[in-house]
Every structure is written in structure tokens, then in C-alpha cells.
Design an enzyme around this catalytic site. Structure first.
Site, mmCIF file in Angstrom:
data_model
loop_
_atom_site.group_PDB
_atom_site.id
_atom_site.type_symbol
_atom_site.label_atom_id
_atom_site.label_comp_id
_atom_site.label_asym_id
_atom_site.label_seq_id
_atom_site.Cartn_x
_atom_site.Cartn_y
_atom_site.Cartn_z
ATOM 1 N N SER A 122 21.373 9.935 48.894
ATOM 2 C CA SER A 122 20.694 11.222 48.749
ATOM 3 C C SER A 122 21.420 12.077 47.719
ATOM 4 O O SER A 122 21.563 11.668 46.573
ATOM 5 C CB SER A 122 20.576 11.902 50.110
ATOM 6 O OG SER A 122 19.645 12.950 50.078
ATOM 7 N N ASP B 125 10.975 5.740 52.572
ATOM 8 C CA ASP B 125 11.698 7.006 52.443
ATOM 9 C C ASP B 125 10.702 8.120 52.143
ATOM 10 O O ASP B 125 10.076 8.141 51.082
ATOM 11 C CB ASP B 125 12.723 6.894 51.313
ATOM 12 C CG ASP B 125 13.673 8.092 51.229
ATOM 13 O OD1 ASP B 125 13.313 9.181 51.717
ATOM 14 O OD2 ASP B 125 14.759 7.925 50.663
ATOM 15 N N HIS C 296 14.994 7.187 54.826
ATOM 16 C CA HIS C 296 15.923 7.896 53.939
ATOM 17 C C HIS C 296 17.359 7.630 54.369
ATOM 18 O O HIS C 296 17.810 8.117 55.410
ATOM 19 C CB HIS C 296 15.635 9.399 53.948
ATOM 20 C CG HIS C 296 16.476 10.146 52.960
ATOM 21 N ND1 HIS C 296 16.436 9.885 51.619
ATOM 22 C CD2 HIS C 296 17.396 11.132 53.122
ATOM 23 C CE1 HIS C 296 17.285 10.678 50.981
ATOM 24 N NE2 HIS C 296 17.880 11.430 51.881
#
Length: 533
Positions: free
Chosen positions: A188, A403, A443
Site C-alpha cells: 500500500s 483488491d 488489499h
């Protein structure tokens, strides 16, 4: 260098029930770490010996606790980055470092940062790495400190750079020898840092593991702002509940699951799913409660979220949400009552410098302002990796195909932009840059598929995985083998895990542009049922 009073007093050991015998010299060197340590603008806050099995509380309510997986020296440092900013970092230096390859591993942060990811540090120090972490220049998960441009610079790039330099200095000082190889891994916003390192500081790390990188950051915030406005507040006509999103996901699977040749609840290539949510539309007199259907306004919400985001004049901003992943993490619900905290904070504390700014003021002119400015290099989208290529260092990228926070399309876009900019085909990129799409992975972690690959921000979501899954097959150790043995990965091994970390299935995901393809027979949870085509 300054030595704080905390360091002078830091002789207390954190005890655990059991521990292997540790040389007294190691403990003494740890307690006296500050003696002779020099690094620019760096203060030693503490140095504490920690036993394997110790329960370590995480600071600032970033999480609860983590259990150490090694005997190690825990060093806490404060690195001053300007007259009004600093980075707090830690180095976990295990006793078995010398016979585990003399490696350093920098762990990334998440979201707005402010929290060291101790779970990743515990896992990697348990593997023998000198594990380093930092708070990205501020405390906690909020963005209020970004009104100070120096703190913002720390979050964008400077924190990871100074933590790298201090971490290397601390490792070399403690072990009284030079480290052999250095690695970085982050997901991320930590993945964004990974790309930043590959682009601007390619000589710092021998190997970089980037997962679901938040590349094109301002574009992401624009997309989230538009999503928040589209979904609306809980109870509004455009809003969908978690149960309704689950119905959308079920309809998506009904339409698209078989495209890849097997019904397994996983979309192997979500880009091929041309989903039509109109199949859920309520007829006259029908309702969600009685018929499980959606209103016209809700159908429009779904269609907008699955579509690319555009700004003024049809300007492309960001891909739409990926089909097949919406309810797996519940992330979409944050666009209701807490409407768009990410873009709201970016606008409040960076773009507008106005803490009272609200997304009700957001419009497409603001979207263009967000995208058109550099914001200290936060885009992290430079497509010339010539420096990395020349250095001989490696970049390994993977992204979950379920995601919904950072659509996997952005990683395809970034990879392809590097290919075009450098005039290199995939075979030309292979010596230094490889990309693996991971079906069924959400994610960073979670999702419905074989999704544990042994990368950043995964061990905390898969209890038992660190003990039950062979570390040698992890994405991290695949990178190590590539760097140190020249064994370049052609596939990335993933595990489908049960509640206790037991293996329910395995799958080898193929390197892009090859596709992970079902052979047409066999258990889809068996890696032998798949091939690269």
C-alpha cells in the site's frame, strides 16, 4: 550524536517463559549500544534485550501486542529531519544474524503511516534479518501533522531514506561488521515507498518487494473522493449495505466466475468480467427486504464504482473498482458514515491546508488541482528505472486481483509504462523488474483465494502462517534467492489457509504477461491444476 537519558537507563530485560541461552556479550553489547554509535542527526532513545516469546505491546494504540520470534536487541532511534520534524524508528537485531546471511530488512508503513508494523518486524527478525521499521515521521494513523510541510516530506519519501541510512549504521555498529545484503518490503503506502526507492534511490537496496503499491497517490485520493460522493451517507438512496454488496458480489460471480474455466469463487482475470448489475434491479413493487433487489439509484452506484474515474473534459484519472472483491474486506463501507477519510485528510492538511475542509466542497476543478501538482513527489510514478537496471538490484511487484482499495489495474498500468518508457519488452525487464498478479488476494492480505504469499502486512492476518507455511517459498525469500543466487522467480507460490494457518490449497501465480490458466481438470486448490500460458 546525543545519547538520551532513556538509553542510559535502558537495562531492563523483557522476559519470556523460555529462551535459548544467549551469550552475555550479546546482552552487554545491546545494553551499551549507544557507546560509540554515530549517525548524523540520530539520537539513541533506548536499547533493550528481548527474549524469544516475549509479548511486546505496540506503541500509540497502533495495534495490541506482538510476540517476538527471536532473541534480539531492540534499538529505538530518533532521527531529526529538520528543525520541526523527526522520524522514530526501531532496529530489531537478532542473535543469529551472522549465520543467517547478514541481511537487513526494512519494513514499510501503511496508510498515513505513524505506526511501525511490529508483526512484520517480528516475522522477519525471526528469519534472521536485522528488521528495521519507522513511523514515517509522525505518530498514529491521522494526517493532521501534514500541515507542516516538513512532516509531509517525511511521509512522502524522506522517512524511509533516513531510516534506511540509520538502520544500516545501527546494524553495522552492533554486529561490528558490514551487512551483506539489504532488502525492503512494503504494501500500500509502503508499496509506494518501495517504488519511490526503486525510482529515486535504486542503490539503497539489493532487493525491493512492492505489494499493491499506492502509485499515482493523488489520483487515488481523487477516485476515493468521487466514490465517497457517489455512495453517499448511510441511509441515502445511493448507499448499499454490506449485505447488498454481498449480493452484488454473488451476481458478479454468477456472471463471470466460469470465464476462467472453473467455478471456484475466484476471478482469475477480473478485467474480462463485463458485469451487468441490472440483473439485480427491482421490478414494480419489489424491495430489498422482500425480494433481495436493488433500486435504480443503487444500480447506478454499482455501475459508477465499477467504471473508470474521469475528471474535466473526460480526463482519465483512475481505474474503477475491481469486480469480485467488494465484500471480502468490507472496505467499501468506509465510504458511508466516515465518507472518504483518505481524500478528506489529503485535502485538509496538504492541498488546501484547511482543517475544516469537507468533501461537500469537492469538485472536478479540485480533482485537477490534486493531480496536477507534485506534492513533494508523492505520485511515485516515474517510469524510467534505468538507475535500478544499472545498479543490478531487483524489484519484485505483486498485486491482489481482488483488491478494492487500490485496484490492481494501477500496477498493470505502471508496469506497462515502464516497458514503454524504457523500450523494453517483458523479457528485457525480467533481469531487474518482475510483476505477479495474485488472484483472490485482497488489499495486502485477506480475500477468498490462495492468497498468502509471505509478504508485507500478511502475517498479522493469517495466524499460524509463520509457523505452518515454509518461509523458503515466501515472496520475500523468493526475492532473496533472486538477489543472492540468481534464481529469478517465474511463479509466486500462494497458500489458501484455514483459521489456524493450516494449508487448504496451493497455487503458483504466473509472472505477467503470462496468465495463470486452469488446465481444464483437477482440484482448483491443487497447484498442479494450473499452468502459465
Amino acid at each position: 550524536m546525543r545519547i538520551s537519558s532513556v538509553a542510559a537507563l535502558s537495562t531492563l530485560l523483557i522476559f519470556a517463559p523460555v529462551s535459548a541461552l544467549v551469550p552475555a556479550k550479546f546482552i552487554n553489547d545491546c545494553t551499551n549500544f549507544a557507546t560509540g554509535f554515530e549517525n548524523e542527526n540520530t539520537e539513541v532513545l533506548s536499547s533493550t534485550y528481548v527474549l524469544k516469546g516475549a509479548v511486546i505491546p505496540l506503541p500509540d494504540s497502533c495495534s495490541l501486542t506482538v510476540t517476538s520470534r527471536a532473541n534480539f536487541c531492540r534499538v529505538k532511534l530518533n532521527v531529526t529531519t529538520s528543525s520541526s520534524s523527526r522520524v522514530i524508528m526501531e532496529a530489531w537485531l537478532p542473535t543469529n544474524w551472522n549465520n543467517k546471511g547478514k541481511r537487513l530488512l526494512m519494513t514499510g508503513t501503511a496508510g498515513w503511516g505513524g505506526c511501525l508494523i511490529f508483526e512484520d518486524m517480528a516475522w522477519t527478525s525471526g528469519l534472521g534479518f536485522a528488521a528495521i521499521g519507522h513511523d514515517s515521521g509522525h505518530v498514529g494513523v491521522v494526517a493532521t501533522g501534514f500541515t507542516n510541510p516538513e512532516v509531509w516530506k517525511d511521509w512522502v519519501y524522506r522517512s524511509v531514506l533516513v531510516a534506511t541510512q540509520a538502520g544500516k549504521a545501527a546494524t553495522n555498529h552492533f554486529y561490528k561488521t558490514s551487512l551483506s545484503k539489504s532488502y525492503y518490503m512494503g504494501c500500500s503506502s509502503g508499496g509506494r515507498h518501495a517504488l519511490k526507492l526503486a525510482q529515486d534511490y535504486p542503490d539503497e537496496y539489493d532487493g525491493i518487494l512492492a505489494a499493491a503499491p499506492a502509485v499515482y497517490w493523488p489520483n487515488l485520493e481523487v477516485a476515493e473522493a468521487i466514490i465517497a460522493r457517489t455512495v453517499g451517507a448511510e441511509g441515502s438512496p445511493t448507499y448499499l449495505t454490506q449485505a447488498q454488496w454481498e449480493a452484488v458480489d454473488a451476481a458478479t460471480m454468477a456472471q463471470c466466475d466460469g470465464i476462467d474455466g472453473v467455478i471456484d469463487g475466484i476471478l482469475e482475470n477480473p478485467a474480462r468480467c463485463d458485469f451487468h448489475p441490472e440483473t439485480l434491479l427491482c421490478g414494480p413493487g419489489q424491495t430489498w427486504l422482500l425480494n433481495g433487489c436493488l433500486t435504480v439509484a443503487q444500480i447506478q452506484t454499482v455501475k459508477k464504482l465499477y467504471s473508470p474515474v474521469y475528471s474535466n473534459g473526460g480526463r482519465y484519472i483512475y481505474p474503477g473498482l475491481v469486480p469480485g472483491g467488494l465484500p471480502s474486506q468490507g472496505i467499501i463501507l468506509k465510504y458511508g458514515p466516515s465518507a472518504g477519510a483518505g481524500p478528506r485528510d489529503f485535502l485538509r492538511y496538504v492541498v488546501k491546508n484547511n482543517p475544516s475542509y469537507d468533501l461537500s466542497q469537492f469538485n472536478l476543478d479540485t480533482a485537477d488541482e490534486m493531480v496536477d501538482n507534485d506534492w513533494s513527489g508523492v505520485h511515485s510514478n516515474k517510469s524510467d528505472l534505468g538507475g535500478l537496471q544499472a545498479s543490478g538490484n531487483k524489484l519484485l511487484l505483486y498485486h491482489g486481483l481482488a483488491d478494492v482499495l487500490i485496484p490492481p489495474a494501477v500496477s498493470y498500468e505502471y508496469y506497462n509504462s515502464v516497458s514503454l518508457n524504457m523500450s523494453l519488452t517483458s523479457s528485457g525487464l525480467d533481469p531487474f523488474f518482475r510483476f505477479f498478479p495474485i488472484s483472490g488476494l485482497g488489499h495486502c492480505a485477506r480475500g477468498k483465494g490462495a492468497n498468502y504469499v509471505g509478504g508485507p502486512q500478511q502475517v498479522q492476518y493469517f495466524p499460524g502462517a509463520a509457523d505452518n507455511v515454509p518461509a523458503g517459498n515466501s515472496a520475500l525469500m523468493s526475492l532473496v534467492k533472486w538477489v543472492e543466487r540468481g534464481q529469478a522467480p517465474e511463479t509466486m507460490r500462494a497458500y489458501k489457509l484455514g483459521l489456524l494457518g493450516e494449508t487448504l490449497g496451493q497455487k503458483d501465480h504466473c509472472k505477467y504477461p503470462l496468465r495463470t490458466t486452469y488446465k481444464g481438470h483437477g482440484n482448483p486448490n491443487n497447484k498442479g491444476s494450473w499452468e502459465c500460458t
